[in-house]
Design a protein around this motif. Structure first.
Motif, PDB file in Angstrom:
ATOM      1  N   GLU A  25     -11.412 -15.389   6.765  1.00  0.00           N
ATOM      2  CA  GLU A  25     -11.301 -14.030   6.337  1.00  0.00           C
ATOM      3  C   GLU A  25     -11.130 -13.085   7.263  1.00  0.00           C
ATOM      4  O   GLU A  25     -11.149 -13.304   8.476  1.00  0.00           O
ATOM      5  CB  GLU A  25     -12.762 -13.546   5.627  1.00  0.00           C
ATOM      6  CG  GLU A  25     -13.809 -13.521   6.711  1.00  0.00           C
ATOM      7  CD  GLU A  25     -15.142 -13.300   6.144  1.00  0.00           C
ATOM      8  OE1 GLU A  25     -15.564 -12.830   5.022  1.00  0.00           O
ATOM      9  OE2 GLU A  25     -16.483 -13.408   6.758  1.00  0.00           O
ATOM     10  N   PRO A  26     -10.441 -12.018   6.799  1.00  0.00           N
ATOM     11  CA  PRO A  26     -10.227 -10.847   7.768  1.00  0.00           C
ATOM     12  C   PRO A  26     -11.278 -10.425   8.812  1.00  0.00           C
ATOM     13  O   PRO A  26     -12.380 -10.459   8.304  1.00  0.00           O
ATOM     14  CB  PRO A  26      -9.739  -9.467   7.085  1.00  0.00           C
ATOM     15  CG  PRO A  26      -9.282 -10.097   5.617  1.00  0.00           C
ATOM     16  CD  PRO A  26     -10.587 -11.411   5.603  1.00  0.00           C
ATOM     17  N   GLN A  27     -10.925 -10.325  10.231  1.00  0.00           N
ATOM     18  CA  GLN A  27     -11.903 -10.132  11.138  1.00  0.00           C
ATOM     19  C   GLN A  27     -11.587  -8.675  11.676  1.00  0.00           C
ATOM     20  O   GLN A  27     -10.762  -8.159  11.818  1.00  0.00           O
ATOM     21  CB  GLN A  27     -11.653 -11.093  12.234  1.00  0.00           C
ATOM     22  CG  GLN A  27     -11.892 -12.533  11.707  1.00  0.00           C
ATOM     23  CD  GLN A  27     -13.161 -12.805  11.235  1.00  0.00           C
ATOM     24  OE1 GLN A  27     -14.139 -12.259  11.900  1.00  0.00           O
ATOM     25  NE2 GLN A  27     -13.545 -13.776  10.526  1.00  0.00           N
ATOM     26  N   PRO A  28     -12.976  -7.698  12.162  1.00  0.00           N
ATOM     27  CA  PRO A  28     -12.836  -6.612  12.576  1.00  0.00           C
ATOM     28  C   PRO A  28     -12.370  -6.528  13.907  1.00  0.00           C
ATOM     29  O   PRO A  28     -13.068  -6.003  14.930  1.00  0.00           O
ATOM     30  CB  PRO A  28     -14.234  -6.146  12.298  1.00  0.00           C
ATOM     31  CG  PRO A  28     -14.861  -7.549  12.664  1.00  0.00           C
ATOM     32  CD  PRO A  28     -14.278  -8.583  11.917  1.00  0.00           C
ATOM     33  N   ILE A  29     -10.978  -7.296  14.193  1.00  0.00           N
ATOM     34  CA  ILE A  29     -10.541  -7.335  15.703  1.00  0.00           C
ATOM     35  C   ILE A  29      -9.478  -6.703  16.001  1.00  0.00           C
ATOM     36  O   ILE A  29      -8.353  -6.743  14.995  1.00  0.00           O
ATOM     37  CB  ILE A  29     -10.691  -8.860  16.354  1.00  0.00           C
ATOM     38  CG1 ILE A  29     -11.674  -9.537  15.921  1.00  0.00           C
ATOM     39  CG2 ILE A  29      -9.843  -9.320  17.321  1.00  0.00           C
ATOM     40  CD1 ILE A  29     -12.769  -9.270  16.860  1.00  0.00           C
ATOM     41  N   GLY A  30      -9.031  -5.925  16.819  1.00  0.00           N
ATOM     42  CA  GLY A  30      -7.984  -5.148  17.188  1.00  0.00           C
ATOM     43  C   GLY A  30      -6.668  -6.181  17.162  1.00  0.00           C
ATOM     44  O   GLY A  30      -5.531  -5.672  17.204  1.00  0.00           O
ATOM     45  N   PHE A  31      -7.015  -7.085  18.203  1.00  0.00           N
ATOM     46  CA  PHE A  31      -6.112  -7.942  18.573  1.00  0.00           C
ATOM     47  C   PHE A  31      -6.626  -9.048  19.393  1.00  0.00           C
ATOM     48  O   PHE A  31      -7.680  -9.143  19.553  1.00  0.00           O
ATOM     49  CB  PHE A  31      -5.144  -7.231  19.886  1.00  0.00           C
ATOM     50  CG  PHE A  31      -5.687  -6.852  20.931  1.00  0.00           C
ATOM     51  CD1 PHE A  31      -5.729  -7.742  22.443  1.00  0.00           C
ATOM     52  CD2 PHE A  31      -6.514  -5.815  21.143  1.00  0.00           C
ATOM     53  CE1 PHE A  31      -6.287  -7.449  23.492  1.00  0.00           C
ATOM     54  CE2 PHE A  31      -7.237  -5.364  22.500  1.00  0.00           C
ATOM     55  CZ  PHE A  31      -7.218  -6.188  23.387  1.00  0.00           C
ATOM     56  N   PHE A  32      -5.703 -10.130  19.630  1.00  0.00           N
ATOM     57  CA  PHE A  32      -6.084 -11.383  20.163  1.00  0.00           C
ATOM     58  C   PHE A  32      -5.092 -11.425  21.625  1.00  0.00           C
ATOM     59  O   PHE A  32      -4.049 -11.143  21.440  1.00  0.00           O
ATOM     60  CB  PHE A  32      -6.134 -12.554  19.376  1.00  0.00           C
ATOM     61  CG  PHE A  32      -7.135 -12.741  18.387  1.00  0.00           C
ATOM     62  CD1 PHE A  32      -8.144 -13.338  18.525  1.00  0.00           C
ATOM     63  CD2 PHE A  32      -6.566 -12.304  16.962  1.00  0.00           C
ATOM     64  CE1 PHE A  32      -9.286 -13.391  17.683  1.00  0.00           C
ATOM     65  CE2 PHE A  32      -7.717 -12.429  16.077  1.00  0.00           C
ATOM     66  CZ  PHE A  32      -8.905 -12.965  16.250  1.00  0.00           C
ATOM     67  N   GLU A  33      -5.999 -12.081  22.534  1.00  0.00           N
ATOM     68  CA  GLU A  33      -5.140 -12.279  23.746  1.00  0.00           C
ATOM     69  C   GLU A  33      -5.158 -13.953  23.829  1.00  0.00           C
ATOM     70  O   GLU A  33      -6.121 -14.478  23.837  1.00  0.00           O
ATOM     71  CB  GLU A  33      -5.670 -11.751  24.981  1.00  0.00           C
ATOM     72  CG  GLU A  33      -5.120 -11.778  26.157  1.00  0.00           C
ATOM     73  CD  GLU A  33      -5.547 -10.768  27.325  1.00  0.00           C
ATOM     74  OE1 GLU A  33      -5.022  -9.556  26.922  1.00  0.00           O
ATOM     75  OE2 GLU A  33      -6.018 -11.122  28.217  1.00  0.00           O
ATOM     76  N   VAL A  34      -4.238 -14.491  24.226  1.00  0.00           N
ATOM     77  CA  VAL A  34      -3.968 -15.870  24.732  1.00  0.00           C
ATOM     78  C   VAL A  34      -3.429 -15.935  26.134  1.00  0.00           C
ATOM     79  O   VAL A  34      -2.661 -15.144  26.560  1.00  0.00           O
ATOM     80  CB  VAL A  34      -3.168 -16.722  23.728  1.00  0.00           C
ATOM     81  CG1 VAL A  34      -3.712 -16.596  22.422  1.00  0.00           C
ATOM     82  CG2 VAL A  34      -1.572 -16.017  23.618  1.00  0.00           C
ATOM     83  N   HIS A  35      -3.712 -17.089  27.001  1.00  0.00           N
ATOM     84  CA  HIS A  35      -2.993 -17.399  27.928  1.00  0.00           C
ATOM     85  C   HIS A  35      -1.759 -18.178  27.939  1.00  0.00           C
ATOM     86  O   HIS A  35      -1.574 -19.215  27.193  1.00  0.00           O
ATOM     87  CB  HIS A  35      -4.101 -18.316  28.814  1.00  0.00           C
ATOM     88  CG  HIS A  35      -5.103 -17.600  29.414  1.00  0.00           C
ATOM     89  ND1 HIS A  35      -6.282 -18.328  30.139  1.00  0.00           N
ATOM     90  CD2 HIS A  35      -5.672 -16.313  29.454  1.00  0.00           C
ATOM     91  CE1 HIS A  35      -7.230 -17.602  30.443  1.00  0.00           C
ATOM     92  NE2 HIS A  35      -6.857 -16.165  30.165  1.00  0.00           N
ATOM     93  N   ALA A  36      -0.651 -17.547  28.383  1.00  0.00           N
ATOM     94  CA  ALA A  36       0.582 -17.835  28.147  1.00  0.00           C
ATOM     95  C   ALA A  36       0.726 -19.421  28.394  1.00  0.00           C
ATOM     96  O   ALA A  36       1.440 -20.270  27.589  1.00  0.00           O
ATOM     97  CB  ALA A  36       1.876 -17.148  29.278  1.00  0.00           C
ATOM     98  N   GLU A  37       0.087 -19.907  29.579  1.00  0.00           N
ATOM     99  CA  GLU A  37       0.457 -21.254  29.873  1.00  0.00           C
ATOM    100  C   GLU A  37      -0.183 -22.367  28.704  1.00  0.00           C
ATOM    101  O   GLU A  37       0.388 -23.502  28.723  1.00  0.00           O
ATOM    102  CB  GLU A  37      -0.277 -21.513  31.278  1.00  0.00           C
ATOM    103  CG  GLU A  37       0.489 -21.019  32.436  1.00  0.00           C
ATOM    104  CD  GLU A  37       0.178 -19.540  32.405  1.00  0.00           C
ATOM    105  OE1 GLU A  37       1.036 -18.757  33.128  1.00  0.00           O
ATOM    106  OE2 GLU A  37      -0.520 -18.913  31.953  1.00  0.00           O
ATOM    107  N   ASN A  38      -1.206 -22.145  28.238  1.00  0.00           N
ATOM    108  CA  ASN A  38      -1.508 -22.757  26.857  1.00  0.00           C
ATOM    109  C   ASN A  38      -0.331 -22.869  25.598  1.00  0.00           C
ATOM    110  O   ASN A  38      -0.400 -23.894  24.887  1.00  0.00           O
ATOM    111  CB  ASN A  38      -2.830 -22.309  26.297  1.00  0.00           C
ATOM    112  CG  ASN A  38      -4.051 -22.425  27.237  1.00  0.00           C
ATOM    113  OD1 ASN A  38      -3.850 -23.167  28.211  1.00  0.00           O
ATOM    114  ND2 ASN A  38      -4.847 -21.630  27.088  1.00  0.00           N
TER     115      ASN A  38
END
Length: 284
Positions: A25-38
């Motif tokens: 379901e939609p989450q109350p999160i402004g953004f996600f961050e990921v590590h590029a190397e993954n």
């Protein structure tokens, strides 16, 4: 100055084990961050999950392997792979660490400190120029958590970062837990550090937990472990800073002993409340 298009809300570092809950379901999160190397492989589940997230949320890509602070040239192959990832996902922000992690062809699997000298400054600025030219975007540079100081340093860390921004036009990622960890380890006051920090260049903030131990002399030693909730003194520093400079995109980092999605989401919502309350006070 504009270094990032991230919303001025709280985000979290994405962990694959959380994908089912996030996707439900939609989450109350402004953004996600990921590590590029993954995400430097060609395909598979990591890209399938991130592609789905990218449809619905803003994205920050955070590098951990460029070794910006190395005295040696940047790894052109790594930089090329990084460009492919950024071109593929077109993140609202890209960031890296003020640290080094390679020597010759050896990857040391850690973010190591560097002396703050004119020579180091010239090298770091040159590397940032190369990254920004290759990626065709501004990058953010993150202040480190440190456990020692170099006798040969001739600049304070805040002076060093200010000059890096002036020379390269990059932005800054302010990790407040790193400030608290380093200040405690070096017997300094974190508030004094933040008072000198070039906050006009900050486009993202990181918050995370740390662990407490002692050094060989029995003095307190903090470790930037990313394995606990954000500690109260770090929340206090964050709230005071946001009250001073206004809302900034804020990431909750939790990379080890990763909790259930509900716990991580609650940490982000706590940061979001601080951001929202600051907006309300400024509008009043």
């Amino acid at each position: 100055m504009k270094f990032s298009d991230l919303p001025r809300r709280a985000g979290v570092g994405f962990k694959p084990e959380h994908f089912p809950a996030i996707n439900a379901e939609p989450q109350p999160i402004g953004f996600f961050e990921v590590h590029a190397e993954n995400y430097m492989g060609a395909g598979g589940p990591p890209h399938a999950q991130l592609g789905k997230l990218r449809q619905d949320y803003a994205l920050s890509i955070h590098g951990v392997g460029l070794s910006i602070g190395s005295v040696q040239p940047l790894d052109r192959e790594h930089l090329s792979r990084l460009k492919i990832v950024c071109d593929r996902y077109e993140p609202e922000s890209f960031s890296e660490h003020l640290a080094w992690s390679t020597h010759d062809r050896v990857f040391l699997n850690d973010l190591l400190p560097l002396p703050y000298t004119d020579q180091t400054l010239a090298s770091v600025a040159d590397h940032i120029d190369q990254v920004q030219e290759t990626l065709k975007r501004q990058m953010l540079l993150e202040n480190p958590a440190t456990y020692l100081l170099f006798a040969e340093s001739t600049l304070e860390e805040t002076e060093f970062l200010t000059e890096v921004v002036r020379r390269t036009g990059c932005g800054l990622l302010l990790d407040i837990n790193n400030v608290f960890v380093a200040s405690t380890n070096h017997h300094m006051h974190p508030g004094d550090y933040l008072a000198r920090f070039p906050v006009e260049a900050v486009s993202e903030i990181h918050l995370s937990g740390h662990s407490e131990t002692v050094d060989d002399a029995g003095a307190p030693l903090l470790i930037d472990s990313h394995d606990t909730p954000v500690k109260d003194p770090v929340w206090a520093l964050y709230a005071a800073l946001i009250a001073r400079i206004g809302p900034v995109a804020t990431l909750i980092e939790w990379d080890n002993d990763v909790p259930a999605w509900s716990v991580l989401s609650a940490e982000a919502q706590a940061a979001d409340e601080i951001l929202k309350n600051t907006n309300k006070r400024r509008a009043a």
